[in-house]
Motif scaffolding. Structure first.
Motif, PDB file in Angstrom:
ATOM      1  N   LYS A   1       1.600  -7.346  -5.639  1.00  0.00           N
ATOM      2  CA  LYS A   1       0.610  -6.372  -6.088  1.00  0.00           C
ATOM      3  C   LYS A   1       0.883  -5.046  -5.369  1.00  0.00           C
ATOM      4  O   LYS A   1       1.550  -5.015  -4.335  1.00  0.00           O
ATOM      5  N   ALA A   2       0.326  -3.984  -5.927  1.00  0.00           N
ATOM      6  CA  ALA A   2       0.429  -2.676  -5.268  1.00  0.00           C
ATOM      7  C   ALA A   2      -0.878  -1.940  -5.443  1.00  0.00           C
ATOM      8  O   ALA A   2      -1.585  -2.146  -6.431  1.00  0.00           O
ATOM      9  N   THR A   3      -1.169  -1.114  -4.458  1.00  0.00           N
ATOM     10  CA  THR A   3      -2.333  -0.241  -4.583  1.00  0.00           C
ATOM     11  C   THR A   3      -2.055   1.089  -3.905  1.00  0.00           C
ATOM     12  O   THR A   3      -1.312   1.134  -2.913  1.00  0.00           O
ATOM     13  N   THR A   4      -2.596   2.141  -4.463  1.00  0.00           N
ATOM     14  CA  THR A   4      -2.649   3.397  -3.730  1.00  0.00           C
ATOM     15  C   THR A   4      -3.831   3.248  -2.772  1.00  0.00           C
ATOM     16  O   THR A   4      -4.564   2.261  -2.835  1.00  0.00           O
ATOM     17  N   THR A   5      -4.010   4.211  -1.899  1.00  0.00           N
ATOM     18  CA  THR A   5      -5.263   4.195  -1.122  1.00  0.00           C
ATOM     19  C   THR A   5      -6.123   5.392  -1.537  1.00  0.00           C
ATOM     20  O   THR A   5      -6.851   5.951  -0.730  1.00  0.00           O
ATOM     21  N   GLU A   6      -5.958   5.763  -2.829  1.00  0.00           N
ATOM     22  CA  GLU A   6      -6.765   6.862  -3.392  1.00  0.00           C
ATOM     23  C   GLU A   6      -6.653   8.120  -2.536  1.00  0.00           C
ATOM     24  O   GLU A   6      -7.617   8.822  -2.298  1.00  0.00           O
ATOM     25  N   LYS A   7      -5.436   8.365  -2.057  1.00  0.00           N
ATOM     26  CA  LYS A   7      -5.101   9.556  -1.260  1.00  0.00           C
ATOM     27  C   LYS A   7      -5.774   9.594   0.111  1.00  0.00           C
ATOM     28  O   LYS A   7      -5.810  10.628   0.778  1.00  0.00           O
TER      29      LYS A   7
ATOM     30  N   LEU B   1       0.866  -1.177   0.000  1.00  0.00           N
ATOM     31  CA  LEU B   1       0.000   0.000   0.000  1.00  0.00           C
ATOM     32  C   LEU B   1       0.901   1.225   0.000  1.00  0.00           C
ATOM     33  O   LEU B   1       1.598   1.499   0.997  1.00  0.00           O
ATOM     34  N   ALA B   2       0.937   1.920  -1.121  1.00  0.00           N
ATOM     35  CA  ALA B   2       1.811   3.089  -1.271  1.00  0.00           C
ATOM     36  C   ALA B   2       1.172   4.055  -2.260  1.00  0.00           C
ATOM     37  O   ALA B   2       0.814   3.647  -3.375  1.00  0.00           O
ATOM     38  N   GLN B   3       1.058   5.303  -1.849  1.00  0.00           N
ATOM     39  CA  GLN B   3       0.482   6.297  -2.761  1.00  0.00           C
ATOM     40  C   GLN B   3       1.440   6.586  -3.915  1.00  0.00           C
ATOM     41  O   GLN B   3       1.038   6.679  -5.073  1.00  0.00           O
ATOM     42  N   ARG B   4       2.711   6.736  -3.573  1.00  0.00           N
ATOM     43  CA  ARG B   4       3.797   6.968  -4.533  1.00  0.00           C
ATOM     44  C   ARG B   4       5.060   6.322  -3.970  1.00  0.00           C
ATOM     45  O   ARG B   4       5.152   6.165  -2.744  1.00  0.00           O
ATOM     46  N   PRO B   5       6.049   6.024  -4.769  1.00  0.00           N
ATOM     47  CA  PRO B   5       6.086   6.070  -6.230  1.00  0.00           C
ATOM     48  C   PRO B   5       5.391   4.853  -6.839  1.00  0.00           C
ATOM     49  O   PRO B   5       5.080   3.890  -6.115  1.00  0.00           O
ATOM     50  N   LYS B   6       5.201   4.876  -8.134  1.00  0.00           N
ATOM     51  CA  LYS B   6       4.710   3.702  -8.848  1.00  0.00           C
ATOM     52  C   LYS B   6       5.788   2.618  -8.766  1.00  0.00           C
ATOM     53  O   LYS B   6       6.955   2.864  -9.098  1.00  0.00           O
ATOM     54  N   ILE B   7       5.400   1.443  -8.303  1.00  0.00           N
ATOM     55  CA  ILE B   7       6.420   0.380  -8.188  1.00  0.00           C
ATOM     56  C   ILE B   7       6.329  -0.636  -9.321  1.00  0.00           C
ATOM     57  O   ILE B   7       7.181  -1.525  -9.423  1.00  0.00           O
ATOM     58  N   ALA B   8       5.315  -0.492 -10.177  1.00  0.00           N
ATOM     59  CA  ALA B   8       5.130  -1.466 -11.258  1.00  0.00           C
ATOM     60  C   ALA B   8       6.425  -1.742 -12.049  1.00  0.00           C
ATOM     61  O   ALA B   8       6.715  -2.908 -12.349  1.00  0.00           O
ATOM     62  N   PRO B   9       7.228  -0.696 -12.353  1.00  0.00           N
ATOM     63  CA  PRO B   9       8.442  -0.983 -13.141  1.00  0.00           C
ATOM     64  C   PRO B   9       9.467  -1.848 -12.399  1.00  0.00           C
ATOM     65  O   PRO B   9      10.406  -2.347 -13.026  1.00  0.00           O
TER      66      PRO B   9
HETATM   67  N1  LIG Z   1       2.575   2.555  -5.439  1.00  0.00           N
HETATM   68  C1  LIG Z   1       1.877   1.963  -6.419  1.00  0.00           C
HETATM   69  C2  LIG Z   1       0.488   1.855  -6.376  1.00  0.00           C
HETATM   70  C3  LIG Z   1      -0.164   1.255  -7.428  1.00  0.00           C
HETATM   71  N2  LIG Z   1       0.549   0.766  -8.472  1.00  0.00           N
HETATM   72  C4  LIG Z   1      -0.145   0.150  -9.608  1.00  0.00           C
HETATM   73  O1  LIG Z   1      -1.030   1.097 -10.190  1.00  0.00           O
HETATM   74  C5  LIG Z   1      -2.247   0.478 -10.602  1.00  0.00           C
HETATM   75  C6  LIG Z   1      -3.450   1.209 -10.030  1.00  0.00           C
HETATM   76  O2  LIG Z   1      -3.477   1.154  -8.623  1.00  0.00           O
HETATM   77  P1  LIG Z   1      -4.701   1.802  -7.796  1.00  0.00           P
HETATM   78  O3  LIG Z   1      -4.430   1.584  -6.356  1.00  0.00           O
HETATM   79  O4  LIG Z   1      -4.718   3.238  -8.153  1.00  0.00           O
HETATM   80  O5  LIG Z   1      -5.924   1.083  -8.248  1.00  0.00           O
HETATM   81  C7  LIG Z   1      -2.156  -0.983 -10.190  1.00  0.00           C
HETATM   82  O6  LIG Z   1      -1.843  -1.769 -11.322  1.00  0.00           O
HETATM   83  C8  LIG Z   1      -1.012  -1.041  -9.220  1.00  0.00           C
HETATM   84  O7  LIG Z   1      -0.282  -2.231  -9.329  1.00  0.00           O
HETATM   85  C9  LIG Z   1       1.908   0.887  -8.500  1.00  0.00           C
HETATM   86  O8  LIG Z   1       2.596   0.449  -9.449  1.00  0.00           O
HETATM   87  N3  LIG Z   1       2.560   1.475  -7.469  1.00  0.00           N
END
Ligand SMILES: Nc1ccn([C@@H]2O[C@H](COP(=O)(O)O)[C@@H](O)[C@H]2O)c(=O)n1
Ligand code: CDI
Length: 162
Positions: A133-139, A102-110
């Protein structure tokens, strides 16, 4: 019958300036990093706790006390390695692992593939059984305000030998 065991792990660390950010054993460029006694890799801590839970061995605070100078700024890859060694000594192998950061930033997908390969190497498994997996908590909440990050993990272990 060979035994299978499941475990869960959960961890939280605050974000501050002046610390490097380590997630899943990978250093990620960012303006803040996680604060802890160790490198504070919240994802590896959740995974280590899940494995210890499956083994019935408590948690990382019990095995690596934050009052012990040996663990000051230690890489959490080394802590996960010790937990993996304990599992091996007890005859357990990883079936599969799923986790969410659970992280708002940075994007960890890469960085996810590198994290999976790092974790898989420590646990002596194919990266295919390590899902991240990763998710923001929509701020919303402390994660959304970028005050910290959290992680959850679930593992399945199976007894590979006795
Ligand atoms: N720190 C994060 C948070 C999310 N992601 C990826 O972004 C996509 C959308 O996430 P939401 O929480 O906004 O639905 C999702 O594919 C996450 O894997 C990320 O890379 N880094
Ligand atoms: C890992 C340990 C030990 O360095 O320190 P922290 O990095 O503070 O992490 P925490 O999640 O509080 O878990 C247990 C600690 O004892």
């Amino acid at each position: 019958m060979n035994s299978i065991r499941i475990g869960i792990g959960y961890d939280v660390h605050p974000l501050i300036e002046g610390r490097k950010l380590y997630i899943g054993g990978v250093e990620i460029p960012h303006e803040t990093g996680l604060l802890g006694h160790s490198d504070a890799d919240v994802l590896l801590h959740a995974i280590a706790d899940a494995i210890l839970g499956a083994l019935g061995e408590g948690d990382i605070g019990k095995h690596f006390p934050d009052t012990d100078e040996r663990y000051k700024d230690i890489s959490s890859v080394a802590l996960l390695q010790e937990v993996a060694d304990l599992a091996q000594r007890k005859g357990y192998s990883l079936g599969n692992l799923d986790c969410v950061l659970l992280a708002q930033r940075p994007k960890i997908a890469p960085y996810i593939l590198q994290m999976r390969e790092t974790i898989a190497a420590v646990l002596h498994v194919d990266a295919a059984v390590v899902n991240i997996k990763a998710t923001t908590t929509e701020k919303l909440g402390f994660v959304g305000r970028e005050e910290g990050m959290a992680a959850e993990a679930v593992v399945l272990l199976y007894q590979s030998m006795l």
